[in-house]
Enzyme design. Sequence first.
Site, PDB file in Angstrom:
ATOM      1  N   MET A  10      81.023 -19.019  24.041  1.00 57.99           N
ATOM      2  CA  MET A  10      79.649 -18.473  23.993  1.00 57.99           C
ATOM      3  C   MET A  10      79.557 -17.323  24.982  1.00 57.99           C
ATOM      4  SD  MET A  10      77.494 -20.879  22.385  1.00 57.99           S
ATOM      5  CE  MET A  10      77.970 -22.457  21.667  1.00 57.99           C
ATOM      6  N   ASN A  42      85.221 -22.459  28.625  1.00 56.55           N
ATOM      7  CA  ASN A  42      85.167 -22.783  30.064  1.00 56.55           C
ATOM      8  C   ASN A  42      86.296 -23.746  30.436  1.00 56.55           C
ATOM      9  OD1 ASN A  42      82.818 -21.301  30.145  1.00 56.55           O
ATOM     10  ND2 ASN A  42      81.450 -23.055  30.315  1.00 56.55           N
ATOM     11  N   GLY A 225      79.477 -38.066  42.032  1.00 62.96           N
ATOM     12  CA  GLY A 225      80.910 -38.242  41.839  1.00 62.96           C
ATOM     13  C   GLY A 225      81.288 -38.528  40.400  1.00 62.96           C
ATOM     14  N   ASP A 252      82.502 -28.689  32.663  1.00 56.22           N
ATOM     15  CA  ASP A 252      83.657 -28.040  32.005  1.00 56.22           C
ATOM     16  C   ASP A 252      84.765 -27.767  33.021  1.00 56.22           C
ATOM     17  OD1 ASP A 252      82.070 -27.985  29.711  1.00 56.22           O
ATOM     18  OD2 ASP A 252      81.259 -26.013  30.232  1.00 56.22           O
TER      19      ASP A 252
HETATM   20  O1  RIB Z   1      78.648 -26.327  29.932  1.00 56.51           O
HETATM   21  C1  RIB Z   1      78.146 -25.038  30.183  1.00 56.51           C
HETATM   22  C2  RIB Z   1      78.228 -24.223  28.937  1.00 56.51           C
HETATM   23  O2  RIB Z   1      77.371 -24.772  27.964  1.00 56.51           O
HETATM   24  C3  RIB Z   1      77.776 -22.800  29.102  1.00 56.51           C
HETATM   25  O3  RIB Z   1      78.827 -21.931  29.411  1.00 56.51           O
HETATM   26  C4  RIB Z   1      77.119 -22.501  27.768  1.00 56.51           C
HETATM   27  O4  RIB Z   1      77.761 -21.490  27.073  1.00 56.51           O
HETATM   28  C5  RIB Z   1      77.108 -23.802  26.993  1.00 56.51           C
HETATM   29  O5  RIB Z   1      78.106 -23.870  26.067  1.00 56.51           O
END
Ligand code: RIB
Length: 306
Positions: A10, A42, A225, A252
């Site tokens: 994204m 990510n 945590g 992520d």
């Molecule tokens: O987890 C964060 C992500 O969620 C962002 O980078 C956004 O693009 C969505 O996908």
Amino acid sequence: MDIAVIGSNMVDLISYINAMPKEGETLEAPDFKIGCGGKGANQAVAAAKMGSKVMMVTKVGADLFADNTIQNLEAFGIDTEFTTKMVGTSSGVAPIFVDQESKNRILIIKGANEQLLPSDVDHAAEKLKTASLIVLQLEIPLPTVYRAIDFGSEHNIPVILNPAPASKELDFNYVCKSDFFIPNESELEILTGMPVATGEQIREAASNLIKKGVKNVIVTMGSRGVMWITKEKNETVASQKVTAVDTTGAGDAFIGCFAHFFVENGDVLQAIKKATAFAGLSVTKRGTQSSYPTSMELEAFLTSLN
Ligand code: RIB
């Protein structure tokens, strides 16, 4: 190939706000940042930054964002042979609002991510077969996620399933077929229908999944945590105290870093500890991928904790 991420990308449009406007109201916000994001991308970037060889099966639109997204993945050394441009559609975009407490609210417009199909998994099969781990999230169609999980089973490749964003339509048989199921607390709540306000409640909800046949549940709990539950284990790894400025993409960060260290030596607890520190560092900077530390920064941070 170490890690294959089959998932989303994204463009993150991040507004740093003091308050959300009410209906009909116009409010000024102090800052804005545009960056590369998407849960799949990510996670791919986090793993690549730690040194993994990563490939990404993903789709971008035919718009001004597409080339930048591909170039960004390649700048981190990620294999984009199966990153495809889709004519007639937009790239995925994510308007994100980060408040003064560094908490985020995210909207996603999936765009080309919606067109990542089961046949795209098969198309990438020869290269995917060389992967040591497959990483999945839910910003692409569920049938594609299911095909990727089946592919992992067919070829003996472990699979991480990150059920984000949570979907009640997720077929539980595929949750059981994955090797690591990694939700955050709110995803766990939505998917189990159980309360998650306290650590004990989170443990019960995760244990419930284990009783129903899930192999490993790893719950990311932000500043509280990370909890790892299996039939035999019940471990909680504390997160480090940091000054958070933007928590977007921290989950992520955890998954990509965990994937890297799990592939590196198979020690799950060790991988959780390193990934918890990596995610902790990521919240001290703004943005998603742009906030992820280098492996040197992670090592320095880990050393400073001893
Ligand atoms: O987890 C964060 C992500 O969620 C962002 O980078 C956004 O693009 C969505 O996908």
